[in-house]
Scaffold this active site. Structure first.
Site, PDB file in Angstrom:
ATOM      1  CB  ILE A   1       1.367   6.073   6.604  1.00  0.00           C
ATOM      2  CG1 ILE A   1       0.474   7.042   7.388  1.00  0.00           C
ATOM      3  CG2 ILE A   1       2.567   5.676   7.471  1.00  0.00           C
ATOM      4  CD1 ILE A   1      -0.305   6.397   8.532  1.00  0.00           C
TER       5      ILE A   1
ATOM      6  CG  ASN B   1      -1.085   3.423  -3.953  1.00  0.00           C
ATOM      7  OD1 ASN B   1      -1.136   2.363  -3.341  1.00  0.00           O
ATOM      8  ND2 ASN B   1      -2.137   4.214  -4.089  1.00  0.00           N
TER       9      ASN B   1
ATOM     10  N   GLY C   1       0.834  -1.216   0.000  1.00  0.00           N
ATOM     11  CA  GLY C   1       0.000   0.000   0.000  1.00  0.00           C
ATOM     12  C   GLY C   1       0.858   1.251   0.000  1.00  0.00           C
TER      13      GLY C   1
ATOM     14  CE1 TYR D   1      -8.067   0.578  10.364  1.00  0.00           C
ATOM     15  CE2 TYR D   1      -7.978   1.090  12.716  1.00  0.00           C
ATOM     16  CZ  TYR D   1      -7.417   1.143  11.448  1.00  0.00           C
ATOM     17  OH  TYR D   1      -6.178   1.739  11.270  1.00  0.00           O
TER      18      TYR D   1
HETATM   19  N1  LIG Z   1      -3.797   7.337   9.401  1.00  0.00           N
HETATM   20  C1  LIG Z   1      -3.751   6.976  10.668  1.00  0.00           C
HETATM   21  O1  LIG Z   1      -3.955   7.810  11.585  1.00  0.00           O
HETATM   22  C2  LIG Z   1      -3.453   5.562  11.047  1.00  0.00           C
HETATM   23  C3  LIG Z   1      -3.409   5.250  12.423  1.00  0.00           C
HETATM   24  C4  LIG Z   1      -3.106   3.949  12.798  1.00  0.00           C
HETATM   25  C5  LIG Z   1      -2.841   2.989  11.822  1.00  0.00           C
HETATM   26  N2  LIG Z   1      -2.905   3.321  10.500  1.00  0.00           N
HETATM   27  C6  LIG Z   1      -2.613   2.269   9.519  1.00  0.00           C
HETATM   28  O2  LIG Z   1      -1.613   2.721   8.625  1.00  0.00           O
HETATM   29  C7  LIG Z   1      -1.761   2.056   7.366  1.00  0.00           C
HETATM   30  C8  LIG Z   1      -1.754   3.092   6.244  1.00  0.00           C
HETATM   31  O3  LIG Z   1      -2.899   3.903   6.398  1.00  0.00           O
HETATM   32  P1  LIG Z   1      -3.059   5.359   5.742  1.00  0.00           P
HETATM   33  O4  LIG Z   1      -3.667   6.199   6.791  1.00  0.00           O
HETATM   34  O5  LIG Z   1      -1.823   5.784   5.074  1.00  0.00           O
HETATM   35  O6  LIG Z   1      -4.214   5.037   4.658  1.00  0.00           O
HETATM   36  P2  LIG Z   1      -4.400   5.421   3.114  1.00  0.00           P
HETATM   37  O7  LIG Z   1      -3.806   6.747   2.803  1.00  0.00           O
HETATM   38  O8  LIG Z   1      -5.832   5.182   2.852  1.00  0.00           O
HETATM   39  O9  LIG Z   1      -3.495   4.304   2.370  1.00  0.00           O
HETATM   40  C9  LIG Z   1      -3.862   2.973   2.407  1.00  0.00           C
HETATM   41  C10 LIG Z   1      -3.034   2.202   1.389  1.00  0.00           C
HETATM   42  O10 LIG Z   1      -3.449   0.827   1.434  1.00  0.00           O
HETATM   43  C11 LIG Z   1      -3.740   0.423   0.104  1.00  0.00           C
HETATM   44  N3  LIG Z   1      -4.727  -0.650   0.045  1.00  0.00           N
HETATM   45  C12 LIG Z   1      -5.996  -0.647   0.485  1.00  0.00           C
HETATM   46  N4  LIG Z   1      -6.605  -1.808   0.187  1.00  0.00           N
HETATM   47  C13 LIG Z   1      -5.679  -2.566  -0.466  1.00  0.00           C
HETATM   48  C14 LIG Z   1      -5.691  -3.865  -1.037  1.00  0.00           C
HETATM   49  N5  LIG Z   1      -6.798  -4.628  -1.048  1.00  0.00           N
HETATM   50  N6  LIG Z   1      -4.564  -4.323  -1.617  1.00  0.00           N
HETATM   51  C15 LIG Z   1      -3.442  -3.557  -1.646  1.00  0.00           C
HETATM   52  N7  LIG Z   1      -3.374  -2.323  -1.142  1.00  0.00           N
HETATM   53  C16 LIG Z   1      -4.487  -1.825  -0.558  1.00  0.00           C
HETATM   54  C17 LIG Z   1      -4.246   1.682  -0.587  1.00  0.00           C
HETATM   55  O11 LIG Z   1      -4.201   1.527  -1.998  1.00  0.00           O
HETATM   56  P3  LIG Z   1      -5.277   2.243  -2.983  1.00  0.00           P
HETATM   57  O12 LIG Z   1      -4.764   3.638  -3.210  1.00  0.00           O
HETATM   58  O13 LIG Z   1      -5.218   1.390  -4.202  1.00  0.00           O
HETATM   59  O14 LIG Z   1      -6.594   2.217  -2.280  1.00  0.00           O
HETATM   60  C18 LIG Z   1      -3.243   2.685  -0.049  1.00  0.00           C
HETATM   61  O15 LIG Z   1      -2.031   2.593  -0.761  1.00  0.00           O
HETATM   62  C19 LIG Z   1      -3.061   1.254   7.466  1.00  0.00           C
HETATM   63  O16 LIG Z   1      -2.766  -0.095   7.781  1.00  0.00           O
HETATM   64  C20 LIG Z   1      -3.786   1.910   8.632  1.00  0.00           C
HETATM   65  O17 LIG Z   1      -4.688   1.028   9.275  1.00  0.00           O
HETATM   66  C21 LIG Z   1      -3.202   4.579  10.093  1.00  0.00           C
END
Ligand SMILES: NC(=O)c1ccc[n+]([C@@H]2O[C@H](COP(=O)([O-])OP(=O)(O)OC[C@H]3O[C@@H](n4cnc5c(N)ncnc54)[C@H](OP(=O)(O)O)[C@@H]3O)[C@@H](O)[C@H]2O)c1
Length: 239
Positions: free
Chosen positions: A16, A13, A11, A165
């Protein structure tokens, strides 16, 4: 500099994951951008290239687990090993809710990507991690996955009841604990790292930038012998 080290970020692209990739590439790690959509994955590679960083794209769709095996074969033939695996890809589903009324389909979707997907990628990459001198696995968890904090009325996470989640991150934490024990003595280290509350497409808002949120996962990707821990920016998190 971390030359000759190879990292796969799932993920990667956007959000984070992209920032983790950028920070790893900045210190000389060869970064592999795992993304389910080729256009978005290659755009991330181009983004890093425009900043003079080398990265490559590999297709990795956590809804298509065969893609993890294909990605492992590609990495095996091109690099023969994997030093760092960042299980970052994850989703939140707006039909998720407290257990009494959450959509079962939403809970299943979230578990499939956040837990089953990460487990499958880890299994596919383990033979390559075993070929590296000091393999590192970082699972992007969340304090919402803490069983202790979910049951603590004084915790800020107490009211955040998303059964899908939160359970997916608790399950991911179980992967960290069990695999850490299984890999004891191999030199491979695995930890659950919560990035903090980061503004991304997943959250829509947050108190931290992706640059800040990537720091702790990158720290655990690059160093330390500690394994089987659950860490957030403020320190250790209770399981
Ligand atoms: N943001 C926060 O405050 C926070 C806090 C705690 C934990 N996290 C964790 O950190 C990680 C990154 O989150 P983020 O906030 O950066 O979210 P984000 O910007 O929505 O990025 C999520 C990434 O996961 C990819 N993804 C989703 N479904 C997928 C699939 N079926 N196969 C392959 N890739 C997939 C997305 O690709 P697409 O662009 O193709 O959808 C994107 O690249 C997650 O595991 C999240 O639970 C985030």
């Amino acid at each position: 500099m971390q030359k000759n080290r190879v990292a796969l970020v799932t993920g990667a692209n956007k959000g984070i994951g992209l920032e983790i990739a950028r920070q790893l590439a900045q210190v000389g790690v060869h970064v592999i951008i795992g993304a389910r959509d080729e256009g978005r994955g290659r755009a991330a590679v181009d983004d890093l290239a425009s900043q003079h960083m080398v990265a490559q794209y590999v297709r990795l769709d956590l809804d298509d687990l065969a893609s993890a095996e294909t990605a492992a074969n590609t990495i095996a033939s091109e690099h023969g090993k994997l030093d760092i695996l960042i299980n970052n890809a994850g989703i939140f589903d707006f039909a998720d809710a407290p257990p009494s009324r959450a959509s079962i389909d939403a809970v299943r979707r979230v578990m499939e990507v956040n837990f089953i997907g990460a487990l499958a990628v880890t299994q596919a990459m383990l033979p390559l991690l075993r070929q590296a001198p000091a393999g590192r696995i970082v699972n992007l968890s969340s304090s919402l996955g803490s069983l202790t904090l979910n049951g603590d009325p004084t915790s800020t996470y107490y009211s955040q009841r998303f059964i899908g989640y939160n359970a997916s991150k608790a399950a991911l934490n179980m992967l960290t604990v069990q695999l850490s024990e299984e890999l004891n003595g191999t030199g491979i280290v695995i930890n659950s790292v919560s990035p903090g509350f980061v503004k991304t497409d997943l959250t829509g808002y947050g108190t931290m930038t992706t640059e800040q949120g990537a720091k702790l996962p990158v720290k655990y990707a690059l160093g330390g012998e500690e394994s089987g821990s659950f860490i957030e920016p403020d320190g250790k998190t209770p399981w």
